[in-house]
Design a protein around this motif. Structure first.
Motif, mmCIF file in Angstrom:
data_model
loop_
_atom_site.group_PDB
_atom_site.id
_atom_site.type_symbol
_atom_site.label_atom_id
_atom_site.label_comp_id
_atom_site.label_asym_id
_atom_site.label_seq_id
_atom_site.Cartn_x
_atom_site.Cartn_y
_atom_site.Cartn_z
ATOM 1 N N MET A 57 7.644 -0.095 0.475
ATOM 2 C CA MET A 57 7.192 0.969 1.377
ATOM 3 C C MET A 57 8.341 1.585 2.159
ATOM 4 O O MET A 57 8.243 2.735 2.595
ATOM 5 C CB MET A 57 6.146 0.403 2.356
ATOM 6 N N SER A 58 9.452 0.857 2.325
ATOM 7 C CA SER A 58 10.586 1.408 3.059
ATOM 8 C C SER A 58 11.222 2.590 2.318
ATOM 9 O O SER A 58 11.930 3.403 2.928
ATOM 10 C CB SER A 58 11.636 0.317 3.295
ATOM 11 N N GLU A 59 10.956 2.719 1.000
ATOM 12 C CA GLU A 59 11.506 3.815 0.204
ATOM 13 C C GLU A 59 10.549 5.001 0.131
ATOM 14 O O GLU A 59 10.889 6.028 -0.459
ATOM 15 C CB GLU A 59 11.819 3.341 -1.215
ATOM 16 N N LEU A 60 9.376 4.853 0.708
ATOM 17 C CA LEU A 60 8.356 5.886 0.599
ATOM 18 C C LEU A 60 8.137 6.568 1.943
ATOM 19 O O LEU A 60 8.456 6.031 2.998
ATOM 20 C CB LEU A 60 7.029 5.283 0.127
ATOM 21 N N THR A 61 7.570 7.776 1.876
ATOM 22 C CA THR A 61 7.154 8.484 3.081
ATOM 23 C C THR A 61 5.669 8.803 2.975
ATOM 24 O O THR A 61 5.133 8.923 1.868
ATOM 25 C CB THR A 61 7.940 9.794 3.274
ATOM 26 N N VAL A 62 5.025 8.932 4.112
ATOM 27 C CA VAL A 62 3.592 9.222 4.154
ATOM 28 C C VAL A 62 3.379 10.600 4.764
ATOM 29 O O VAL A 62 3.795 10.853 5.895
ATOM 30 C CB VAL A 62 2.826 8.158 4.965
ATOM 31 N N GLU A 63 2.756 11.486 3.987
ATOM 32 C CA GLU A 63 2.373 12.802 4.499
ATOM 33 C C GLU A 63 0.916 12.734 4.932
ATOM 34 O O GLU A 63 0.040 12.425 4.126
ATOM 35 C CB GLU A 63 2.561 13.873 3.419
ATOM 36 N N ARG A 64 0.652 13.032 6.181
ATOM 37 C CA ARG A 64 -0.701 12.902 6.724
ATOM 38 C C ARG A 64 -1.543 14.124 6.328
ATOM 39 O O ARG A 64 -1.747 15.049 7.110
ATOM 40 C CB ARG A 64 -0.649 12.709 8.237
ATOM 41 N N THR A 65 -1.989 14.072 5.078
ATOM 42 C CA THR A 65 -2.728 15.194 4.496
ATOM 43 C C THR A 65 -4.242 15.023 4.581
ATOM 44 O O THR A 65 -4.981 15.919 4.198
ATOM 45 C CB THR A 65 -2.342 15.352 3.008
ATOM 46 N N ARG A 75 -6.956 15.499 6.343
ATOM 47 C CA ARG A 75 -7.519 16.211 7.490
ATOM 48 C C ARG A 75 -8.886 16.747 7.082
ATOM 49 O O ARG A 75 -9.014 17.887 6.612
ATOM 50 C CB ARG A 75 -6.591 17.348 7.911
ATOM 51 N N VAL A 76 -9.888 15.926 7.221
ATOM 52 C CA VAL A 76 -11.239 16.265 6.775
ATOM 53 C C VAL A 76 -12.238 15.936 7.874
ATOM 54 O O VAL A 76 -11.922 15.240 8.846
ATOM 55 C CB VAL A 76 -11.607 15.499 5.478
ATOM 56 N N ALA A 77 -13.460 16.426 7.707
ATOM 57 C CA ALA A 77 -14.482 16.256 8.737
ATOM 58 C C ALA A 77 -15.010 14.827 8.810
ATOM 59 O O ALA A 77 -15.424 14.358 9.865
ATOM 60 C CB ALA A 77 -15.640 17.219 8.473
ATOM 61 N N GLY A 78 -15.017 14.133 7.674
ATOM 62 C CA GLY A 78 -15.586 12.783 7.644
ATOM 63 C C GLY A 78 -14.690 11.800 6.923
ATOM 64 O O GLY A 78 -13.661 12.175 6.350
ATOM 65 N N LEU A 79 -15.079 10.533 6.952
ATOM 66 C CA LEU A 79 -14.324 9.453 6.310
ATOM 67 C C LEU A 79 -12.875 9.421 6.796
ATOM 68 O O LEU A 79 -11.960 9.093 6.038
ATOM 69 C CB LEU A 79 -14.372 9.591 4.779
ATOM 70 N N GLN A 80 -12.667 9.757 8.064
ATOM 71 C CA GLN A 80 -11.307 9.801 8.598
ATOM 72 C C GLN A 80 -10.688 8.407 8.668
ATOM 73 O O GLN A 80 -9.469 8.263 8.626
ATOM 74 C CB GLN A 80 -11.332 10.452 9.981
ATOM 75 N N GLY A 81 -11.519 7.384 8.757
ATOM 76 C CA GLY A 81 -11.005 6.027 8.860
ATOM 77 C C GLY A 81 -10.397 5.488 7.585
ATOM 78 O O GLY A 81 -9.769 4.420 7.590
ATOM 79 N N THR A 82 -10.546 6.207 6.471
ATOM 80 C CA THR A 82 -9.976 5.709 5.212
ATOM 81 C C THR A 82 -8.457 5.856 5.181
ATOM 82 O O THR A 82 -7.781 5.173 4.403
ATOM 83 C CB THR A 82 -10.562 6.459 4.000
ATOM 84 N N GLY A 83 -7.917 6.768 5.984
ATOM 85 C CA GLY A 83 -6.470 6.974 5.975
ATOM 86 C C GLY A 83 -5.945 7.377 4.615
ATOM 87 O O GLY A 83 -4.875 6.930 4.178
ATOM 88 N N SER A 84 -6.672 8.236 3.922
ATOM 89 C CA SER A 84 -6.307 8.606 2.548
ATOM 90 C C SER A 84 -5.217 9.674 2.519
ATOM 91 O O SER A 84 -5.400 10.774 1.990
ATOM 92 C CB SER A 84 -7.554 9.098 1.797
ATOM 93 N N HIS A 85 -4.081 9.356 3.096
ATOM 94 C CA HIS A 85 -2.973 10.293 3.139
ATOM 95 C C HIS A 85 -2.170 10.249 1.830
ATOM 96 O O HIS A 85 -2.415 9.412 0.958
ATOM 97 C CB HIS A 85 -2.068 9.978 4.326
#
Length: 223
Positions: free
Chosen positions: A1-9, A11-21
């Protein structure tokens, strides 16, 4: 994971807790042994269920388990206030005093609990069949249609519960609106695709009827 980046994409009305970035690997070396290719279907598109005819259906049922819990959660919220919440602009002191409200609550409660039981039963039937490959296209389509029917009942039930609770259900600190958002977003999950599932099932049914007969061998827990 230290070689990866996370784009916080996500952004939806529901299921926000899944963290599906989106996880991005830019310039990261991936060893060959960590790569695999999807088998291709007749149209050269990835055939995700080749050799595992019920894989997609079973995954869909797993996704819908979250929606079942959202529906049960919404039912719990309304159940907790049905004897104390006063319907606005009425002579009733609580929802429970209104015959119409009791009728709607009973209908919603039955939809949620019976659909939950159907989902558990469906999961058991699919689990019993997964090791084998004796599953017809019509059978698989019928099982997907059952998932569609169950989810539609969850959505209708929670809509009724919102009607009972009233406008304050949409306050951001009210869990009922979160259950409603999660359910309605999840019901449109790509693995379900309600309209396409219904289209495919209708095509198979009309083709079978045109061939002079229709016989669907439904799997059972006893099998």
């Amino acid at each position: 994971m230290s070689e990866l980046t996370v784009e916080r994409t996500w952004r939806v009305a529901g299921l926000q807790g899944t963290g599906s970035h989106t996880v991005v690997a830019d310039g990261v070396f991936v060893p060959a042994e960590r790569l695999f290719e999807f088998p291709l279907g007749p149209d050269d598109a990835p055939h995700l269920s080749q050799g595992r005819p019920l894989e997609i259906v079973s995954q869909t049922v797993s996704v819908k388990a979250t929606l079942a819990r959202a529906s049960l959660g919404a039912l719990d919220v309304v159940k907790a206030v049905v004897k104390t919440r006063k319907p606005p602009m009425t002579r009733y002191d609580s929802l429970a005093e209104s015959a119409s409200a009791r009728h709607v609550f009973a209908e919603a409660e039955h939809m949620v609990t019976s659909s939950y039981d159907r989902l558990i039963s469906l999961a058991g039937r699919i689990d019993a069949l997964l090791p084998g490959d004796d599953v017809t296209v019509v059978q698989r389509s019928s099982l997907r249609m059952e998932v569609v029917s169950i989810v539609q009942q969850f959505v209708r039930a929670v809509d009724l519960l919102l009607d009972l609770h009233g406008f304050s259900a949409f306050a951001l600190d009210n869990p009922l609106q979160r259950f409603w958002r999660d359910l309605n977003v999840g019901a449109r999950h790509a693995q379900l695709s309600t309209c396409i599932t219904t289209e495919n099932y209708g095509r198979l049914m009309t083709e079978a009827a045109g061939a002079g007969g229709l016989s669907i061998r439904r799997p059972s827990l006893a099998a």
